[in-house]
Enzyme design. Structure first.
Site, PDB file in Angstrom:
ATOM      1  CE1 TYR A 141      -3.458  -2.536   0.460  1.00  0.00           C
ATOM      2  CE2 TYR A 141      -4.570  -0.695   1.321  1.00  0.00           C
ATOM      3  CZ  TYR A 141      -4.753  -1.871   0.864  1.00  0.00           C
ATOM      4  OH  TYR A 141      -6.160  -2.470   0.683  1.00  0.00           O
ATOM      5  CE  LYS A 191       1.898 -17.598  -3.063  1.00  0.00           C
ATOM      6  NZ  LYS A 191       0.997 -18.659  -3.192  1.00  0.00           N
ATOM      7  CG  ASP A 223      -1.943 -20.276  -1.694  1.00  0.00           C
ATOM      8  OD1 ASP A 223      -1.265 -20.299  -0.721  1.00  0.00           O
ATOM      9  OD2 ASP A 223      -1.377 -20.901  -2.635  1.00  0.00           O
ATOM     10  CG  ASP A 247      -8.366  -4.888   1.830  1.00  0.00           C
ATOM     11  OD1 ASP A 247      -8.924  -4.256   2.440  1.00  0.00           O
ATOM     12  OD2 ASP A 247      -8.119  -4.549   0.474  1.00  0.00           O
ATOM     13  CG  ASP A 251     -13.495  -7.066   2.624  1.00  0.00           C
ATOM     14  OD1 ASP A 251     -13.407  -6.373   3.820  1.00  0.00           O
ATOM     15  OD2 ASP A 251     -14.142  -6.524   1.577  1.00  0.00           O
TER      16      ASP A 251
HETATM   17  C1  IPM Z   1     -10.479  -1.443   4.323  1.00  0.00           C
HETATM   18  C2  IPM Z   1     -10.342  -0.728   3.002  1.00  0.00           C
HETATM   19  C3  IPM Z   1      -9.391   0.458   2.460  1.00  0.00           C
HETATM   20  C4  IPM Z   1      -8.144  -0.484   2.557  1.00  0.00           C
HETATM   21  C5  IPM Z   1      -9.676   1.098   1.494  1.00  0.00           C
HETATM   22  C6  IPM Z   1     -11.057   1.781   1.464  1.00  0.00           C
HETATM   23  C7  IPM Z   1      -8.525   2.119   1.297  1.00  0.00           C
HETATM   24  O1  IPM Z   1     -10.863  -1.650   1.945  1.00  0.00           O
HETATM   25  O2  IPM Z   1     -10.081  -0.812   5.303  1.00  0.00           O
HETATM   26  O3  IPM Z   1     -10.331  -2.679   4.432  1.00  0.00           O
HETATM   27  O4  IPM Z   1      -7.787  -1.190   1.267  1.00  0.00           O
HETATM   28  O5  IPM Z   1      -7.375  -0.525   3.485  1.00  0.00           O
HETATM   29 MG    MG Z   2     -10.603  -3.741   2.845  1.00  0.00          MG
END
Ligand code: IPM
Ligand code: MG
Length: 359
Positions: A141, A191, A223, A247, A251
């Site tokens: 990032y 990884k 993975d 990230d 999710d």
């Molecule tokens: C998160 C979001 C952010 C990230 C975006 C909005 C920049 O997806 O906080 O997980 O990728 O960190």
């Molecule tokens: Mg995110």
């Protein structure tokens, strides 16, 4: 004592859910006789619209002067043109970097009242109680060079994944200390079979693990971890990983609970520094302004702020218990209601939590 909280409502449903969190903070003030002072700042797309900058200097100044920052969400289709010069997300990344919040804590817990909302079979999700510790201010990032250029073959884009030992070490320590207060197991996700960065990650992680003989340690390739989160999510306690893998996996893990709208997060830096608290759901532009967004993730993020930034553990527990009770009493916002079930709106959900805090 500095009791300032900076509110960054941001975009989409952000303002609606942050308003409910502030109601909850007011209830906490009343119940626990603590005073908070509030500042509100522009961040994200709305800040681009009003100032041209997704994180105006004035906003950053307010954040740096506070104990905790509560963010709603940033981003939306209005600002997502891939060729745009400024994007809302840049403001969020800059805020994380400027606050030095290198450890992003994302608990993934199945609320028993909502267990059936999970798309996984009940026996898989029963014991799920994971905390992700995602490195937040380094990795791909932030690595340079990053950009785009035209080459003989056409357009080309590039990013750099880079971690140094200090960055890996400090986030691993956060993970191990957290595990000591929980089920004493750390899973480090990397990884290392492909990426040089991740071989350094694994080496340092293994070294840090030796300082915590009371905590079980394992490393898993990202993975494989993506599979294990689906077929044996109950086996994990603290999962620590780099910025991008964190990230993605967080999710994925949020879906185990079936209720993305319920999950809070805390981003923390060195002891005593300003923390950043936000729901992990995004700005949900499709439902913004309708008064139906679920404010519980933001309210639970507020509980994390009360605990980590203010040391108000009783108040944090009161907020978390109130949320559990609202769910146990059968109230659901639209995102967690079953087909045909009645649902309550954003403000009513906030009021229900407040009532239970003040009881
Ligand atoms: C998160 C979001 C952010 C990230 C975006 C909005 C920049 O997806 O906080 O997980 O990728 O960190
Ligand atoms: Mg995110």
């Amino acid at each position: 004592m500095n009791n300032q909280i900076t509110l960054l409502p941001g975009d989409g449903i952000g303002p609606e859910v942050v308003a409910e969190a502030q109601k909850v903070l007011n209830a906490v003030s009343e119940k626990f006789s603590v005073d908070f002072s509030y500042e509100t700042g522009l961040a994200g797309g709305i800040a681009i619209d009003e100032t041209g900058n997704p994180l105006p200097e004035e906003t950053l100044g307010k954040c740096l002067n506070s104990r905790g920052v509560l963010l709603g969400a940033v981003g939306g289709p209005k600002w997502s043109d891939p060729t745009a010069k400024v994007r809302p997300e840049q403001g969020l990344l800059q805020l994380r970097k400027s606050l030095g919040v290198f450890a992003n804590i994302r608990p993934v817990k199945v609320f028993s009242a909502l267990a059936e909302a999970s798309p996984l079979k009940a026996d898989r999700v029963e014991n799920v109680d994971i905390v992700f510790v995602r490195e937040l201010t380094g990795g791909i990032y932030f690595g340079t060079p990053q950009g785009r250029e035209d080459v003989a073959e056409g357009r080309s884009g590039f990013d750099t994944m880079r971690y140094n030992e200090m960055e890996i070490r400090r986030v691993l320590h956060v993970a191990f200390k957290l595990a000591q207060q929980r089920s004493k197991k750390v899973t480090s996700v990397d990884k290392a079979n492909v990426l040089a960065t991740m071989r350094v990650w694994r080496e340092v992680a293994t070294e840090v693990s030796q300082e915590y003989p009371d905590v079980e340690y394992e490393d898993i390739l990202v993975d494989a971890m993506a599979m294990y989160l689906i077929n044996r999510p109950g086996d994990f306690d603290v999962v620590v990983t780099g910025n991008m893998f964190g990230d993605i996996l967080s999710d994925e893990a949020s879906m185990i609970t079936g209720s993305l709208g319920m999950l809070p997060s805390a981003s923390l830096g060195e002891e005593g520094s300003v923390g950043l608290f936000e729901p992990i759901h995004g700005s949900a532009p499709d439902i913004a302004g309708q008064g139906i967004a679920n404010p519980l993730a933001t309210i639970l993020s507020t509980a994390m702020m009360l605990r980590s930034s203010f040391g108000l553990n009783d108040a944090a527990v009161a907020v978390e218990t109130a949320v559990d009770q609202v769910l146990a009493d059968g109230y659901r916002s639209a995102d967690i209601a079953k087909a045909g079930e009645d649902s309550v709106g954003t403000q009513q959900m906030g009021d229900l939590v407040v009532e239970r805090i003040l009881l």
